[in-house]
Write a protein that holds these residues in place. Sequence first.
Motif, PDB file in Angstrom:
ATOM      1  N   ALA A  52     -40.893 -33.641 -30.498  1.00 39.26           N
ATOM      2  CA  ALA A  52     -40.517 -35.028 -30.728  1.00 39.26           C
ATOM      3  C   ALA A  52     -39.483 -35.452 -29.689  1.00 39.26           C
ATOM      4  CB  ALA A  52     -39.964 -35.198 -32.131  1.00 39.26           C
ATOM      5  N   LYS A  53     -39.659 -36.625 -29.142  1.00 38.35           N
ATOM      6  CA  LYS A  53     -38.727 -37.153 -28.153  1.00 38.35           C
ATOM      7  C   LYS A  53     -38.248 -38.531 -28.594  1.00 38.35           C
ATOM      8  CE  LYS A  53     -40.788 -34.789 -24.167  1.00 38.35           C
ATOM      9  NZ  LYS A  53     -41.420 -34.971 -22.828  1.00 38.35           N
ATOM     10  N   PRO A  54     -36.960 -38.703 -28.732  1.00 40.05           N
ATOM     11  CA  PRO A  54     -36.454 -40.044 -29.051  1.00 40.05           C
ATOM     12  C   PRO A  54     -36.508 -40.934 -27.825  1.00 40.05           C
ATOM     13  CG  PRO A  54     -34.632 -38.531 -28.717  1.00 40.05           C
ATOM     14  CD  PRO A  54     -35.886 -37.704 -28.618  1.00 40.05           C
ATOM     15  N   ALA A  55     -36.446 -42.248 -28.057  1.00 41.09           N
ATOM     16  CA  ALA A  55     -36.369 -43.200 -26.946  1.00 41.09           C
ATOM     17  C   ALA A  55     -35.124 -42.916 -26.107  1.00 41.09           C
ATOM     18  CB  ALA A  55     -36.322 -44.617 -27.498  1.00 41.09           C
ATOM     19  N   PRO A  56     -35.164 -43.232 -24.811  1.00 33.32           N
ATOM     20  CA  PRO A  56     -34.050 -42.877 -23.916  1.00 33.32           C
ATOM     21  C   PRO A  56     -32.680 -43.391 -24.354  1.00 33.32           C
ATOM     22  CG  PRO A  56     -35.962 -43.532 -22.631  1.00 33.32           C
ATOM     23  CD  PRO A  56     -36.301 -43.817 -24.062  1.00 33.32           C
ATOM     24  N   LEU A  57     -32.616 -44.523 -25.049  1.00 30.98           N
ATOM     25  CA  LEU A  57     -31.324 -45.032 -25.511  1.00 30.98           C
ATOM     26  C   LEU A  57     -30.664 -44.128 -26.537  1.00 30.98           C
ATOM     27  CD1 LEU A  57     -31.824 -48.877 -26.106  1.00 30.98           C
ATOM     28  CD2 LEU A  57     -30.148 -47.826 -24.604  1.00 30.98           C
ATOM     29  N   ILE A  58     -31.487 -43.351 -27.252  1.00 31.63           N
ATOM     30  CA  ILE A  58     -30.998 -42.548 -28.366  1.00 31.63           C
ATOM     31  C   ILE A  58     -30.540 -41.210 -27.812  1.00 31.63           C
ATOM     32  CG2 ILE A  58     -31.604 -41.543 -30.591  1.00 31.63           C
ATOM     33  CD1 ILE A  58     -33.834 -43.770 -30.684  1.00 31.63           C
ATOM     34  N   GLN A  59     -29.234 -41.072 -27.646  1.00 31.02           N
ATOM     35  CA  GLN A  59     -28.691 -39.900 -26.974  1.00 31.02           C
ATOM     36  C   GLN A  59     -27.241 -39.669 -27.398  1.00 31.02           C
ATOM     37  OE1 GLN A  59     -27.300 -40.960 -22.795  1.00 31.02           O
ATOM     38  NE2 GLN A  59     -29.119 -42.274 -22.945  1.00 31.02           N
ATOM     39  N   GLU A  60     -26.726 -38.552 -26.972  1.00 27.48           N
ATOM     40  CA  GLU A  60     -25.341 -38.196 -27.280  1.00 27.48           C
ATOM     41  C   GLU A  60     -24.395 -39.307 -26.847  1.00 27.48           C
ATOM     42  OE1 GLU A  60     -22.771 -36.210 -29.139  1.00 27.48           O
ATOM     43  OE2 GLU A  60     -24.502 -34.937 -28.687  1.00 27.48           O
ATOM     44  N   GLY A  61     -23.415 -39.626 -27.707  1.00 27.22           N
ATOM     45  CA  GLY A  61     -22.399 -40.609 -27.376  1.00 27.22           C
ATOM     46  C   GLY A  61     -22.798 -42.046 -27.613  1.00 27.22           C
ATOM     47  N   MET A  62     -23.971 -42.271 -28.199  1.00 27.68           N
ATOM     48  CA  MET A  62     -24.428 -43.650 -28.403  1.00 27.68           C
ATOM     49  C   MET A  62     -23.605 -44.346 -29.475  1.00 27.68           C
ATOM     50  SD  MET A  62     -27.975 -42.899 -30.434  1.00 27.68           S
ATOM     51  CE  MET A  62     -28.033 -41.538 -31.615  1.00 27.68           C
ATOM     52  N   VAL A  63     -23.697 -45.684 -29.458  1.00 24.20           N
ATOM     53  CA  VAL A  63     -23.089 -46.518 -30.493  1.00 24.20           C
ATOM     54  C   VAL A  63     -24.210 -47.168 -31.288  1.00 24.20           C
ATOM     55  CG1 VAL A  63     -21.542 -48.444 -31.008  1.00 24.20           C
ATOM     56  CG2 VAL A  63     -21.091 -46.970 -29.035  1.00 24.20           C
ATOM     57  N   LEU A  64     -24.184 -47.005 -32.603  1.00 24.44           N
ATOM     58  CA  LEU A  64     -25.102 -47.689 -33.493  1.00 24.44           C
ATOM     59  C   LEU A  64     -24.416 -48.939 -34.035  1.00 24.44           C
ATOM     60  CD1 LEU A  64     -26.518 -44.646 -35.509  1.00 24.44           C
ATOM     61  CD2 LEU A  64     -27.493 -45.742 -33.475  1.00 24.44           C
ATOM     62  N   GLN A  65     -25.223 -49.939 -34.362  1.00 21.98           N
ATOM     63  CA  GLN A  65     -24.675 -51.213 -34.816  1.00 21.98           C
ATOM     64  C   GLN A  65     -24.268 -51.142 -36.287  1.00 21.98           C
ATOM     65  OE1 GLN A  65     -23.789 -54.019 -33.215  1.00 21.98           O
ATOM     66  NE2 GLN A  65     -23.007 -54.653 -35.210  1.00 21.98           N
ATOM     67  N   ASN A  99     -30.496 -49.548 -38.469  1.00 23.71           N
ATOM     68  CA  ASN A  99     -30.585 -49.138 -37.073  1.00 23.71           C
ATOM     69  C   ASN A  99     -31.923 -48.455 -36.822  1.00 23.71           C
ATOM     70  OD1 ASN A  99     -27.910 -49.267 -35.247  1.00 23.71           O
ATOM     71  ND2 ASN A  99     -27.353 -49.189 -37.416  1.00 23.71           N
ATOM     72  N   PRO A 100     -32.849 -49.116 -36.118  1.00 16.12           N
ATOM     73  CA  PRO A 100     -34.113 -48.466 -35.781  1.00 16.12           C
ATOM     74  C   PRO A 100     -33.899 -47.341 -34.766  1.00 16.12           C
ATOM     75  CG  PRO A 100     -34.283 -50.858 -35.599  1.00 16.12           C
ATOM     76  CD  PRO A 100     -32.832 -50.524 -35.701  1.00 16.12           C
ATOM     77  N   LEU A 101     -34.508 -46.198 -35.026  1.00 11.02           N
ATOM     78  CA  LEU A 101     -34.603 -45.105 -34.064  1.00 11.02           C
ATOM     79  C   LEU A 101     -36.097 -44.842 -33.880  1.00 11.02           C
ATOM     80  CD1 LEU A 101     -31.874 -42.655 -35.442  1.00 11.02           C
ATOM     81  CD2 LEU A 101     -31.585 -44.493 -33.776  1.00 11.02           C
ATOM     82  N   TRP A 102     -36.526 -44.582 -32.680  1.00  8.25           N
ATOM     83  CA  TRP A 102     -37.958 -44.443 -32.429  1.00  8.25           C
ATOM     84  C   TRP A 102     -38.200 -43.483 -31.270  1.00  8.25           C
ATOM     85  CZ3 TRP A 102     -34.802 -48.086 -30.557  1.00  8.25           C
ATOM     86  CH2 TRP A 102     -34.924 -48.469 -29.222  1.00  8.25           C
TER      87      TRP A 102
END
Length: 450
Positions: free
Chosen positions: A32-45, A50-53
């Motif tokens: 499984a690979k998350p979308a490139p935005l979903i990574q260490e250090g991210m900020v969720l709203q 919060n959609p993750l895909w």
Amino acid sequence: MEFDIVKAQTTFLVLSGILAPVCIASPARADAKPAPLIQEGMVLQRGIKNPLWGTAAPGEKVSVYFNGASVATLADGEGKWRVDLPATKAGGPFAMTLQANNRIDYKAVYVGDVWVCSGQSNMEWPASASDGAEKLKQQPANDRIRLLKVGHQGQIGAWQTASPEAVLAFSGVGYAFGRALHEDQKVPIGLIQSAVGGTAVERWMSTETLKSLGYEQLKPDWGMHHRDMIRPLQPYAIKGAIWYQGESNTGNAGMYRKLFGGMIDEWRREWGQGAFPFLFVQLARIGKPGSEVGNWPALRQAQLETLELPATGMAVIHDVSDGDIHPKDKRSVGERLALIARDVAYGQNLAHNGPLLKSAKRSGSELILTFEHARGLHARDGFLRELEIKAAGVDFQPIAARIDGNKLILPVQEYRGPLTVRYAWRAHPTGNLYNAAGLPASPFKAENVR
């Protein structure tokens, strides 16, 4: 939270209708690979789902564990998956685990407010080339302001701590905006820079929307940055967007209101969050005082009219720009956007705009201009400059006015027929109409006033 891979495999086999013991090896499956935005250090709203895909093998179960919540789904027939984390309060760093055939552990995920920073060169302009760069080199890193840049071909960079090195390479306007909001809101702030110098608004909207607005012949580069640099960000949850663009559309300023409004509507539809706050910067001064008017005033007027859309705000900046197409004072621009955000996005009900023309009406021998955001309306440094009037048989000429509360009263007894009045209608305006908050009035033109 622990995850039982054997149980997951058993569940997958049952759901697939395959009657086989779990000890038999499963067919090879892609991780499984998350979308490139979903990574260490991210900020969720904060405060919304919060959609993750991402992608996985078709039928693969994907589970996400975060801050006491767990959500799961099966990848569809094309190997696409999406889960929506429930709304949560600001904070962090938190741990998060994505579990499928593989496992990904995130050690530092923040929850706060996420803003997209887009437009052309004045949004892309780095803090290193802006006023105050030397001071930024001395400031400590702040891991609660997180920065991410999108490359011109859509490459997603890494979420970075706001260290001096990262800040200096980031949008000067974007960082000043984010820092001001962080100081006010006291929550993590995520800033996503997606901007390209020299780009017209047509590049930032889809070809489908352009066609719906009446364009039949499309240039090859139209829609490219929407496709490569905006669509990949969706549906990542955001608080809103800030926008600094328009210089490349002065050649078709008459179409800009339609185009810009169409772009805002499209982004809002695609993100699926309703009318999220969309804040933008009015064009700065260009050239020298007294230079040819050109199309810059008309583009500013189109930006002013875009405020008709809900949850929008415009930073007027002609007084903090010097005539360079790339004004170096990016901090003032970012801070004015943040001031607007505090009202439009956070509901603080404060003075966040300079005076904006609300109505123009003739009453007998007077022309009455009424303004919003006009408490303490005054002409700074003496008499009001750059107010002009035009009537039948009379070209634009200066006219005096007196100030009465939130109104300008113009004597027009000598003029016949419909009137046109304009203020600061220059490529390089020096208008001096302000309010008590020290914010300048937007240039404007009101035509066919009766």
